[in-house]
Design a protein around this motif. Sequence first.
Motif, short mmCIF file in Angstrom:
data_model
loop_
_atom_site.label_atom_id
_atom_site.label_comp_id
_atom_site.label_asym_id
_atom_site.label_seq_id
_atom_site.Cartn_x
_atom_site.Cartn_y
_atom_site.Cartn_z
N UNK A 52 2.81 -4.14 -3.69
CA UNK A 52 4.03 -4.00 -2.91
C UNK A 52 5.13 -3.35 -3.75
N UNK A 53 5.22 -3.75 -5.03
CA UNK A 53 6.23 -3.17 -5.92
C UNK A 53 5.98 -1.68 -6.10
N UNK A 54 4.72 -1.31 -6.29
CA UNK A 54 4.40 0.11 -6.44
C UNK A 54 4.75 0.89 -5.17
N UNK A 55 4.40 0.33 -4.02
CA UNK A 55 4.64 1.01 -2.75
C UNK A 55 6.13 1.18 -2.48
N UNK A 56 6.90 0.13 -2.73
CA UNK A 56 8.35 0.21 -2.50
C UNK A 56 8.98 1.22 -3.46
N UNK A 86 15.24 1.27 -7.39
CA UNK A 86 13.87 0.80 -7.20
C UNK A 86 13.76 -0.70 -7.42
N UNK A 87 14.32 -1.19 -8.51
CA UNK A 87 14.10 -2.59 -8.86
C UNK A 87 15.06 -3.53 -8.12
N UNK A 91 7.85 5.46 -10.12
CA UNK A 91 6.55 4.85 -10.41
C UNK A 91 6.66 3.65 -11.35
N UNK A 92 7.88 3.23 -11.67
CA UNK A 92 8.07 2.09 -12.58
C UNK A 92 8.09 0.76 -11.85
#
Length: 528
Positions: A151-155, A405-406, A347-348
């Motif tokens: 989910x983190x990668x997708x978001x 992102x984070x 991508x992080x």
Amino acid sequence: MLPLPPLSPAETVVDHEPQIYSRTRRLILLFLFCLAQFLDSFNNSALFSAIPALEVSMGMTESQSTWIISGFQLTFASFLLISGRISDVYNPKTAFVGGVSGLAVISLCAGFVNDTIPLIVLRALIGIASAMTIPSALTLLVNVFPDPLEQARAIGLFGGCGSAASVLGLMIGAMFVEWTSYHFVFWFVTIVATPAALACVFVIPPEISKTKGNLEPAAAKWKSLDLLGVTILTVALILFIFAVTSGSTDGWASVMVLVPLIISILMVIGFFYLETIIPVDKAAIPPRTWFYHNFSVLFGVALFPFLWWSAVFSIFTTLWQNVFEWPAISSALHMIPIGVASFAISFTGPLSRIFSPKWIILTGLSFCMVATVLLALGGGNPEEYWPYIFPAFFVGSAGAMLTYTHTNIAIFQAAPSSMAGTVGAIFNGALQSGSAIGLAGVSSIETSVEARHGGSHEYSGRAAAFWFLFAIISIEIISVSIFYDRSTDHIPQPEHGNPARRSTDSDEKLNDASVTIIEKADLADLPV
């Protein structure tokens, strides 16, 4: 053995039994969701390159050309909440397909318009269609990728497509303006959105959007929509963004600015009071939402990333094209470092499972601070691009993307997955509102300084605007340092309806028992 607690009216089935799809299908779905995000950002950034051509073709005034951009931002930010509620209460697939289809049809019409007012109206309608795609896409994305790491990668990739589209939109828009006409800026959206909408109808599985709310009668779903509250907040946001946007051009003491500003503030207060007196499961934004761990501070951080990008685009596109007299395509090419850095940082996402989001967000804000200082110190001459602007674009865009992102990942982990649509609406509403309000401040500061120090051909007004951004970043860093609580990092999302508690394997049975007892107590007070 105690029975499992029933799902809440808006709770998704995947909260208990995630549906796992094939890798190929998940990647196709992710591509479609990212494509919608790309189109939304493209709709905003591509017009920066087309504005000079539109002004000449339609004889627009400066305030009218401002509303070509602001009209989209106003409706996009204002209709996010109702879109989020529709996605949570009704069917996110329907909302998503409808939004993408609306983009295709309205953009087709906009390409044939040659008058200012109809174009502004159509831009506002495009904002509404775009608002329908984001919360629904996030709801579907969270359900397609229930695993926290995936989910983190997708978001992260979802957000990266938006930032990449901001720069690609400038370039594509500039190419259309230079080699064809500005009409193709709108038709490009139609060409991309039409097959995407058709693909979504068949590729998005119907079971992905099943909720208990879908099985309820229409009257029950209508009440869960909180139409009164959503309408009040939507109108309030429209008035507020209209006021702050007009304030930078008409003056903050103008009646046309002060009246909608005061009314909007009173309506926002009324909305939050209304949310406290209606049942929690019927509220659009239950008051408990703000008490989920770190939710409020993350909301505050979300006000900044789009503001930094928008300020940079606005300041340098006008400087380079109007003062340096660079062609639109040349201005867009000089923005490439922003897109490259932001897409790479998207991508992080997996880093949030290794390090605390607090430290990652603070790192991103620190990068933005360094870049903003560079932009404030140099940039008023073409030869200052490489020593000042180029590194600032790389460092600042990387920092803004790291923050975006984070913050996005953390805010979804802070709230129940059953609120994904509403949380997505709140987060993106903060991004757009922060951008609109901040740009009004940036524009006012820039204009007032230029009036006293050499006019628009001097860099002093733009430097003052960047020092204003520096002050905002400083406040953000202090707020995150003090108020972000790391004690809830890397643990499961909270359960629906309990902001203070997160489920763990060791207390699952106790949790079931507690929820069931509470529900029985609540049901005892309800009429039969």
